[in-house]
Scaffold this motif. Structure first.
Motif, mmCIF file in Angstrom:
data_model
loop_
_atom_site.group_PDB
_atom_site.id
_atom_site.type_symbol
_atom_site.label_atom_id
_atom_site.label_comp_id
_atom_site.label_asym_id
_atom_site.label_seq_id
_atom_site.Cartn_x
_atom_site.Cartn_y
_atom_site.Cartn_z
ATOM 1 N N ASP A 105 0.852 -1.176 0.000
ATOM 2 C CA ASP A 105 0.000 0.000 0.000
ATOM 3 C C ASP A 105 0.895 1.237 0.000
ATOM 4 O OD1 ASP A 105 -2.136 1.579 0.006
ATOM 5 O OD2 ASP A 105 -2.744 1.194 2.074
ATOM 6 N N VAL A 106 1.467 1.533 -1.159
ATOM 7 C CA VAL A 106 2.435 2.627 -1.245
ATOM 8 C C VAL A 106 1.677 3.948 -1.304
ATOM 9 C CG1 VAL A 106 4.421 3.478 -2.517
ATOM 10 C CG2 VAL A 106 3.832 1.077 -2.605
ATOM 11 N N ASN A 107 2.163 4.968 -0.602
ATOM 12 C CA ASN A 107 1.410 6.213 -0.598
ATOM 13 C C ASN A 107 1.657 7.054 -1.846
ATOM 14 O OD1 ASN A 107 3.950 6.945 -0.050
ATOM 15 N ND2 ASN A 107 3.529 8.021 1.860
ATOM 16 N N ILE A 108 2.564 6.621 -2.710
ATOM 17 C CA ILE A 108 2.729 7.304 -3.994
ATOM 18 C C ILE A 108 2.436 6.315 -5.122
ATOM 19 C CG2 ILE A 108 4.325 9.140 -3.341
ATOM 20 C CD1 ILE A 108 6.530 7.115 -4.355
ATOM 21 N N GLY A 109 1.384 5.534 -4.908
ATOM 22 C CA GLY A 109 1.086 4.421 -5.823
ATOM 23 C C GLY A 109 1.116 4.779 -7.295
ATOM 24 N N ILE A 110 0.455 5.894 -7.642
ATOM 25 C CA ILE A 110 0.358 6.221 -9.068
ATOM 26 C C ILE A 110 1.717 6.603 -9.630
ATOM 27 C CG2 ILE A 110 -0.655 7.849 -10.689
ATOM 28 C CD1 ILE A 110 -3.134 7.829 -8.938
ATOM 29 N N LEU A 111 2.476 7.352 -8.845
ATOM 30 C CA LEU A 111 3.832 7.707 -9.299
ATOM 31 C C LEU A 111 4.656 6.446 -9.507
ATOM 32 C CD1 LEU A 111 4.921 10.835 -7.283
ATOM 33 C CD2 LEU A 111 4.197 10.655 -9.646
ATOM 34 N N TYR A 112 4.504 5.514 -8.561
ATOM 35 C CA TYR A 112 5.239 4.254 -8.653
ATOM 36 C C TYR A 112 4.894 3.541 -9.968
ATOM 37 C CZ TYR A 112 6.208 -0.675 -7.699
ATOM 38 O OH TYR A 112 6.631 -1.967 -7.787
ATOM 39 N N ILE A 113 3.598 3.520 -10.284
ATOM 40 C CA ILE A 113 3.187 2.847 -11.523
ATOM 41 C C ILE A 113 3.868 3.481 -12.725
ATOM 42 C CG2 ILE A 113 1.246 2.524 -13.095
ATOM 43 C CD1 ILE A 113 -0.500 2.096 -10.667
ATOM 44 N N PHE A 114 3.825 4.827 -12.790
ATOM 45 C CA PHE A 114 4.424 5.484 -13.956
ATOM 46 C C PHE A 114 5.932 5.272 -13.995
ATOM 47 C CE2 PHE A 114 0.614 8.406 -13.972
ATOM 48 C CZ PHE A 114 0.043 7.693 -14.997
ATOM 49 N N ALA A 115 6.550 5.352 -12.827
ATOM 50 C CA ALA A 115 8.003 5.194 -12.783
ATOM 51 C C ALA A 115 8.410 3.811 -13.275
ATOM 52 C CB ALA A 115 8.495 5.421 -11.358
ATOM 53 N N ILE A 116 7.751 2.781 -12.735
ATOM 54 C CA ILE A 116 8.135 1.417 -13.091
ATOM 55 C C ILE A 116 7.758 1.105 -14.548
ATOM 56 C CG2 ILE A 116 7.768 -1.009 -12.573
ATOM 57 C CD1 ILE A 116 9.337 0.255 -10.443
ATOM 58 N N ALA A 117 6.551 1.561 -14.915
ATOM 59 C CA ALA A 117 6.101 1.226 -16.267
ATOM 60 C C ALA A 117 7.036 1.805 -17.313
ATOM 61 C CB ALA A 117 4.681 1.727 -16.485
ATOM 62 N N SER A 118 7.572 3.002 -17.050
ATOM 63 C CA SER A 118 8.437 3.587 -18.074
ATOM 64 C C SER A 118 9.808 2.941 -18.074
ATOM 65 C CB SER A 118 8.544 5.096 -17.891
ATOM 66 O OG SER A 118 8.844 5.388 -16.566
ATOM 67 N N LEU A 119 10.133 2.155 -17.052
ATOM 68 C CA LEU A 119 11.395 1.403 -17.096
ATOM 69 C C LEU A 119 11.348 0.338 -18.190
ATOM 70 C CD1 LEU A 119 12.436 0.716 -13.414
ATOM 71 C CD2 LEU A 119 13.514 2.201 -15.079
ATOM 72 N N GLY A 120 10.149 -0.120 -18.477
ATOM 73 C CA GLY A 120 10.007 -1.182 -19.466
ATOM 74 C C GLY A 120 10.615 -0.834 -20.802
ATOM 75 N N VAL A 121 10.681 0.462 -21.098
ATOM 76 C CA VAL A 121 11.206 0.873 -22.396
ATOM 77 C C VAL A 121 12.678 0.478 -22.554
ATOM 78 C CG1 VAL A 121 11.966 3.192 -21.802
ATOM 79 C CG2 VAL A 121 11.091 2.738 -24.059
ATOM 80 N N TYR A 122 13.390 0.361 -21.428
ATOM 81 C CA TYR A 122 14.805 -0.039 -21.527
ATOM 82 C C TYR A 122 14.948 -1.432 -22.121
ATOM 83 C CZ TYR A 122 16.348 4.006 -18.974
ATOM 84 O OH TYR A 122 16.617 5.283 -18.614
ATOM 85 N N GLY A 123 14.037 -2.310 -21.727
ATOM 86 C CA GLY A 123 14.094 -3.661 -22.294
ATOM 87 C C GLY A 123 13.980 -3.622 -23.802
#
Ligand code: SF4
Ligand code: SF4
Lengths: 175, 349
Positions: B117-135
């Motif tokens: 239950d992260v208090n910056i959940g949405i930021l976390y989603i965007f941060a992690i999701a954009s890491l996918g581009v490195y792959g």
């Protein structure tokens, strides 16, 4: 020339109505698949029309003998040169020659039907059979026995149903 | 100490169940994609492996594992090797913050139905999701092939352009919710307008929803924005040189991305695990919880299928159309949406 132009309204520019329309078209196909297009092949088989040119057969006469008189008209008519005939003196009264060897290379054949047209005895004929296969090239050079056997198989109808349709034919698979 | 161990076991169990569920979802997404595309095109799709083709994903998996693992001679071996993992891990990580239910009460222990239950959940989603581009970028670059490089370059530009619209469209939702915590985003949506219309964000932010879902198509590289792997121009796009299970990982992460995107859409705009109307019927707590999890799964499944449905409906955009749509249409509309939402917020509260 009269030019017809379509003025885009603001509704068109939103693109959303068009997008929804497209989605509805595919949805209609999705929930009502037009299943008749795909034939589930080994279980269901398509019945060809009567003019279909499939695998050959050698016809038999009323006494069960081969009709062919080894005149080699079919072999000379064949554009693919895939018929090999070795004639021999016939053991019967009513004709001089009959083939002791009659081979058709089904892999070279182009199924043009010229052999059938050339034959004076209506001996060689193209049937409706389309699903034959072999494990080697040798297996697909059909000899006299195989071609006569094809006559027994196809003298009554081989595929069931009306031409142009398909019907369930599990037992045909076992053959 | 014992308490700590129990907590740990619960968390590990939750992770296992969620990852397992997502992986099963991914496996059956591949089947759903092929069968639904078949139906849409008046075909039947794969229906021979098991009843209605239900064993097809396993047949595919076994096939992929037993294929020869070939690495091109000119490839950058290390990066080529780790790139599929670099896209697969973020695809799974995003699901960690998504609440899939309220809380279960088992043996007097409150179990929160979310991994973190992260208090910056949405930021976390965007941060992690954009890491996918490195792959995608590293996979395309390390293969040392011009088509894969084109694919990855396109992917970078596309991701950056659409992340702007994606992020800004969520701003409206955040202004209504007043929190980045996804639990609260769901909590706010649990009330009703006029007592019967569920207070879902879709009704408050329809524009944001349309922008978000379109940008999500671009972010997951799905048609109509799949320029990254445009078969007709780029052979196979960024994964041209990949084969066997490495290619399989790219394939799986595409579907994992679709599922997580659907889960995020459900959470942000469709009330997450909120089950309208039925929750008012008196029933045992545990049944209600299970129904709510079911409603979350159902909503997510609907959007996953929507992704497939869209893919087999629309043709691919041209690259310039993609860019101008992202920068000239979605970005301004998203900013406008934020402004209008702010105005309403200022006037009505
Ligand atoms: S169908 Fe044509 S190609 Fe085939 S054997 Fe007869 S004549 Fe030759
Ligand atoms: S099949 Fe007909 S054409 Fe060919 S050799 Fe026999 S009789 Fe002559």
């Amino acid at each position: 020339m009269k030019r017809v132009s379509y003025k885009e309204t603001w509704v068109d520019k939103l693109y959303i109505p068009a997008v929804l329309k497209g989605l509805i078209v595919t949805l209609k196909h999705l929930i009502r698949p037009h299943k008749n297009i795909t034939i589930q092949y080994p279980e269901y088989k398509w019945k060809p029309y009567s003019h279909y040119r499939g695998a050959h057969r050698l016809n038999k006469d009323e006494q069960g003998r081969i009709k062919c008189v080894a005149c080699e008209m079919c072999a000379s008519a064949c554009p693919a040169h895939c018929i090999t005939i070795v004639p021999a003196p016939a053991p019967w009264e009513d004709r001089e020659r009959y083939p002791i060897k009659f081979e058709i290379n089904m892999l070279r054949c182009i199924y043009c039907g010229f052999c059938e047209e050339a034959c004076p005895e209506e001996s060689i004929e193209l049937t409706e059979v389309y699903d034959f296969a072999g494990n080697s090239r040798r297996e697909l050079i059909w000899d006299k026995e195989k071609l006569l056997e094809m006559y027994d198989l196809t003298v009554n109808e081989y595929y069931k149903g009306k031409p142009g349709t398909f019907s369930y034919s599990k037992e045909k698979k076992e053959k | 100490m014992v308490d700590l161990i129990i907590e740990l076991v619960i968390i590990i169990l939750k992770i296992g169940i969620v990852i397992g569920a997502v992986m099963m979802g991914v496996a059956y997404m591949t089947l759903a994609e092929r069968r639904l595309s078949g139906f849409i095109q008046d075909r039947l799709g794969p229906n021979r492996a098991g009843p209605q083709g239900l064993l097809q994903p396993f047949a595919d998996g076994i096939k992929l594992f037993f294929k020869e693992d070939f690495i091109p001679d000119s490839a950058e071996k290390l990066l080529f090797f780790i790139a599929p993992g670099m896209i697969f891990v973020p695809a799974l990580c995003v699901i960690a913050v998504i609440p899939f239910g309220d809380s279960l009460n088992i043996f007097g222990r409150e179990i929160q139905l979310r991994i973190a239950d992260v208090n910056i959940g949405i930021l976390y989603i965007f941060a992690i999701a954009s890491l996918g581009v490195y792959g995608i970028v590293l996979g395309g670059w390390s293969a040392n092939n011009k088509y894969t490089l084109f694919g990855s370059l396109r992917s970078v530009a596309q991701m950056i352009s659409y992340e702007l619209a994606l992020g800004l469209s969520v701003m409206g939702v955040l202004m209504i919710t007043g929190s980045l915590r996804l639990t609260e985003v769901v909590e706010v949506q649990r009330s009703y307008f006029f007592g019967f219309i569920p207070h879902w964000n879709i009704f408050l932010q329809p524009v944001a929803f349309i922008i978000f879902i379109t940008a999500a198509f671009a972010e997951t590289n799905r048609l109509p924005f799949d320029l990254v792997e445009a078969e007709q121009e780029l052979v196979g796009g960024y994964h041209t040189e990949y084969n066997s299970m490495k290619w399989g990982l790219y394939f799986l992460s595409e579907y994992a991305n679709v599922i997580t995107a659907s889960a995020v859409i459900t959470t942000l705009f469709f009330g997450g695990w909120h089950l309208p109307w039925i929750e008012k019927i008196p029933m045992p707590q545990i049944l209600l919880e299970l129904l709510q999890i079911g409603s979350f799964v159902l909503k997510t499944a609907f959007f996953s299928i929507f992704f497939i449905w869209v893919r087999w409906t629309f043709p691919r955009f041209k690259y310039n159309q993609l860019m101008s749509l992202g920068w000239k249409v979605f970005l301004p509309i998203a900013i406008l949406n934020v402004l209008v939402t702010g105005l309403f917020y200022a006037i009505f509260s």
